[in-house]
Design a protein around this motif. Structure first.
Motif, mmCIF file in Angstrom:
data_model
loop_
_atom_site.group_PDB
_atom_site.id
_atom_site.type_symbol
_atom_site.label_atom_id
_atom_site.label_comp_id
_atom_site.label_asym_id
_atom_site.label_seq_id
_atom_site.Cartn_x
_atom_site.Cartn_y
_atom_site.Cartn_z
ATOM 1 N N GLY A 191 -23.022 95.050 50.059
ATOM 2 C CA GLY A 191 -23.519 94.334 51.218
ATOM 3 C C GLY A 191 -24.845 93.624 51.108
ATOM 4 N N THR A 192 -25.214 93.165 49.900
ATOM 5 C CA THR A 192 -26.402 92.320 49.771
ATOM 6 C C THR A 192 -25.958 90.864 49.592
ATOM 7 O OG1 THR A 192 -26.631 92.420 47.341
ATOM 8 C CG2 THR A 192 -27.573 94.246 48.636
ATOM 9 N N LEU A 193 -26.864 89.956 49.853
ATOM 10 C CA LEU A 193 -26.556 88.535 49.746
ATOM 11 C C LEU A 193 -26.849 88.018 48.347
ATOM 12 C CD1 LEU A 193 -27.973 87.259 53.158
ATOM 13 C CD2 LEU A 193 -25.568 87.514 52.529
ATOM 14 N N LEU A 194 -25.962 87.137 47.863
ATOM 15 C CA LEU A 194 -26.116 86.449 46.581
ATOM 16 C C LEU A 194 -25.926 84.968 46.839
ATOM 17 C CD1 LEU A 194 -24.597 87.408 43.142
ATOM 18 C CD2 LEU A 194 -24.349 85.086 44.016
ATOM 19 N N TRP A 195 -26.825 84.146 46.317
ATOM 20 C CA TRP A 195 -26.791 82.703 46.571
ATOM 21 C C TRP A 195 -26.806 81.952 45.243
ATOM 22 C CZ3 TRP A 195 -30.636 78.672 46.204
ATOM 23 C CH2 TRP A 195 -30.361 77.526 46.972
ATOM 24 N N ALA A 196 -25.808 81.108 45.053
ATOM 25 C CA ALA A 196 -25.688 80.323 43.824
ATOM 26 C C ALA A 196 -25.980 78.862 44.121
ATOM 27 C CB ALA A 196 -24.292 80.473 43.228
ATOM 28 N N TYR A 197 -26.869 78.282 43.319
ATOM 29 C CA TYR A 197 -27.394 76.930 43.570
ATOM 30 C C TYR A 197 -27.071 75.966 42.442
ATOM 31 C CZ TYR A 197 -30.851 73.160 43.544
ATOM 32 O OH TYR A 197 -31.445 71.935 43.478
ATOM 33 N N TYR A 198 -26.842 74.722 42.837
ATOM 34 C CA TYR A 198 -26.834 73.566 41.942
ATOM 35 C C TYR A 198 -27.097 72.362 42.845
ATOM 36 C CZ TYR A 198 -25.438 70.261 38.299
ATOM 37 O OH TYR A 198 -25.437 69.261 37.353
ATOM 38 N N PRO A 199 -27.824 71.349 42.370
ATOM 39 C CA PRO A 199 -28.135 70.213 43.242
ATOM 40 C C PRO A 199 -26.943 69.288 43.466
ATOM 41 C CG PRO A 199 -29.045 69.830 41.061
ATOM 42 C CD PRO A 199 -28.511 71.248 41.062
ATOM 43 N N ASP A 200 -25.908 69.839 44.058
ATOM 44 C CA ASP A 200 -24.704 69.078 44.373
ATOM 45 C C ASP A 200 -24.872 68.480 45.775
ATOM 46 O OD1 ASP A 200 -21.832 69.340 45.897
ATOM 47 O OD2 ASP A 200 -21.598 68.669 43.832
ATOM 48 N N PRO A 201 -24.925 67.164 45.906
ATOM 49 C CA PRO A 201 -25.228 66.555 47.206
ATOM 50 C C PRO A 201 -24.247 66.937 48.313
ATOM 51 C CG PRO A 201 -25.460 64.928 45.450
ATOM 52 C CD PRO A 201 -24.815 66.145 44.839
ATOM 53 N N ALA A 202 -22.959 66.979 47.992
ATOM 54 C CA ALA A 202 -21.973 67.296 49.023
ATOM 55 C C ALA A 202 -22.173 68.698 49.564
ATOM 56 C CB ALA A 202 -20.561 67.132 48.455
ATOM 57 N N TRP A 203 -22.414 69.644 48.670
ATOM 58 C CA TRP A 203 -22.634 71.030 49.122
ATOM 59 C C TRP A 203 -23.943 71.163 49.877
ATOM 60 C CZ3 TRP A 203 -26.393 74.410 46.680
ATOM 61 C CH2 TRP A 203 -26.439 75.664 47.287
ATOM 62 N N LEU A 204 -25.004 70.543 49.379
ATOM 63 C CA LEU A 204 -26.317 70.663 50.025
ATOM 64 C C LEU A 204 -26.289 70.147 51.461
ATOM 65 C CD1 LEU A 204 -28.654 69.539 47.096
ATOM 66 C CD2 LEU A 204 -28.517 71.835 48.085
ATOM 67 N N THR A 205 -25.488 69.129 51.732
ATOM 68 C CA THR A 205 -25.443 68.554 53.072
ATOM 69 C C THR A 205 -24.403 69.225 53.970
ATOM 70 O OG1 THR A 205 -23.924 66.828 52.298
ATOM 71 C CG2 THR A 205 -26.282 66.316 52.315
ATOM 72 N N SER A 206 -23.530 70.051 53.396
ATOM 73 C CA SER A 206 -22.471 70.668 54.201
ATOM 74 C C SER A 206 -22.627 72.179 54.378
ATOM 75 C CB SER A 206 -21.094 70.381 53.579
ATOM 76 O OG SER A 206 -20.987 71.010 52.301
ATOM 77 N N SER A 207 -23.418 72.834 53.548
ATOM 78 C CA SER A 207 -23.551 74.279 53.649
ATOM 79 C C SER A 207 -24.132 74.678 54.996
ATOM 80 C CB SER A 207 -24.467 74.822 52.538
ATOM 81 O OG SER A 207 -24.760 76.199 52.772
ATOM 82 N N PRO A 208 -23.448 75.552 55.729
ATOM 83 C CA PRO A 208 -23.969 75.958 57.047
ATOM 84 C C PRO A 208 -25.245 76.772 56.961
ATOM 85 C CG PRO A 208 -22.087 77.314 56.433
ATOM 86 C CD PRO A 208 -22.171 76.212 55.414
ATOM 87 N N PHE A 209 -25.559 77.289 55.791
ATOM 88 C CA PHE A 209 -26.749 78.112 55.627
ATOM 89 C C PHE A 209 -27.981 77.304 55.185
ATOM 90 C CE2 PHE A 209 -23.081 80.886 54.903
ATOM 91 C CZ PHE A 209 -23.312 81.812 55.901
ATOM 92 N N LEU A 210 -27.809 75.995 55.025
ATOM 93 C CA LEU A 210 -28.916 75.144 54.609
ATOM 94 C C LEU A 210 -29.304 74.133 55.673
ATOM 95 C CD1 LEU A 210 -27.956 74.433 50.872
ATOM 96 C CD2 LEU A 210 -29.564 76.131 51.775
ATOM 97 N N GLN A 211 -28.631 74.160 56.814
ATOM 98 C CA GLN A 211 -28.886 73.150 57.851
ATOM 99 C C GLN A 211 -30.014 73.600 58.781
ATOM 100 O OE1 GLN A 211 -27.272 70.489 56.906
ATOM 101 N NE2 GLN A 211 -26.351 71.875 55.420
#
Length: 211
Positions: A191-211
């Motif tokens: 039950g811990t959070l893990l976040w995977a990143y890459y500068p993908d424009p589509a994901w960066l603008t659509s992720s509900p956790f980044l808005q």
């Protein structure tokens, strides 16, 4: 006389993001990635997705030879783990075996997925003491069905990098060194959070956790 508490303000949210981002940056996460990761973590906390302060960040923009996995305790500021982690063979940059360049949530793609996920139970499968993951957004919602997990692998050992110049690739899983896997998984399981990143424009603008 009863005085109602003021509702949380956006300034409070900003302060929380800055505090977590500072912890991540102190641990070595690039500052721009740390800022986004902090926002994702606090957005997940705000939705009551976890009550744990252990948080994992993977920066797939870095080469696999780098220690691009950080596990921190955002409350104490402690860096718990900093280690290498694989990307999927399907995510492989065709021009550089150390780099990932494409990501997917599609079954059979053998690609890594981006976004926020929740660690779950440990089980013994093809790789013993593997950790199941549940994706929390459209970019990784198929993680459990795809068997995208955290597990140990010989191809994630330091000796593999020494011999080959890059870390081995998985089928999309977060593979770590077999010799250190138990210590890593036992820190983040349940039950811990893990976040995977890459500068993908589509994901960066659509992720509900980044808005």
């Amino acid at each position: 006389v009863f005085i109602a508490a003021a509702p949380p303000s956006d300034d409070d949210d900003d302060d929380d993001d800055v505090a977590v981002a500072q912890v991540l940056a102190n641990a070595g996460v690039p500052a721009d990635v740390a800022a986004l990761a902090a926002h994702a973590y606090n957005a997940g906390k705000a939705q009551n997705l976890t009550d744990k302060t252990v948080f994992s960040v993977v920066d797939f923009a870095l080469p696999s030879v780098d220690k691009r996995l950080w596990i921190v305790d955002v409350q104490t500021g402690a860096l718990l783990v900093n280690d290498r982690v694989s990307h999927g063979i399907g995510s492989q940059d065709p021009n550089d075996p150390t780099m990932a360049s494409t990501f997917s949530n599609t079954p059979g793609s053998e690609q890594s997925s981006l976004g926020l996920s929740l660690t779950a139970e440990v089980y013994d499968g093809t790789h013993p003491h593997s950790l199941r993951l549940d994706g929390l957004e459209d970019s990784n919602s198929n993680m459990r069905d795809r068997a995208i997990v955290m597990h140990g692998a010989d191809y994630a050992e330091d000796s593999f990098v020494d011999d080959n110049g890059y870390l081995g690739r998985s089928n999309g899983c977060f593979a770590v060194a077999q010799s250190r896997e138990v210590n890593i998984v036992d820190v983040v399981k349940d039950g811990t959070l893990l976040w995977a990143y890459y500068p993908d424009p589509a994901w960066l603008t659509s992720s509900p956790f980044l808005q």
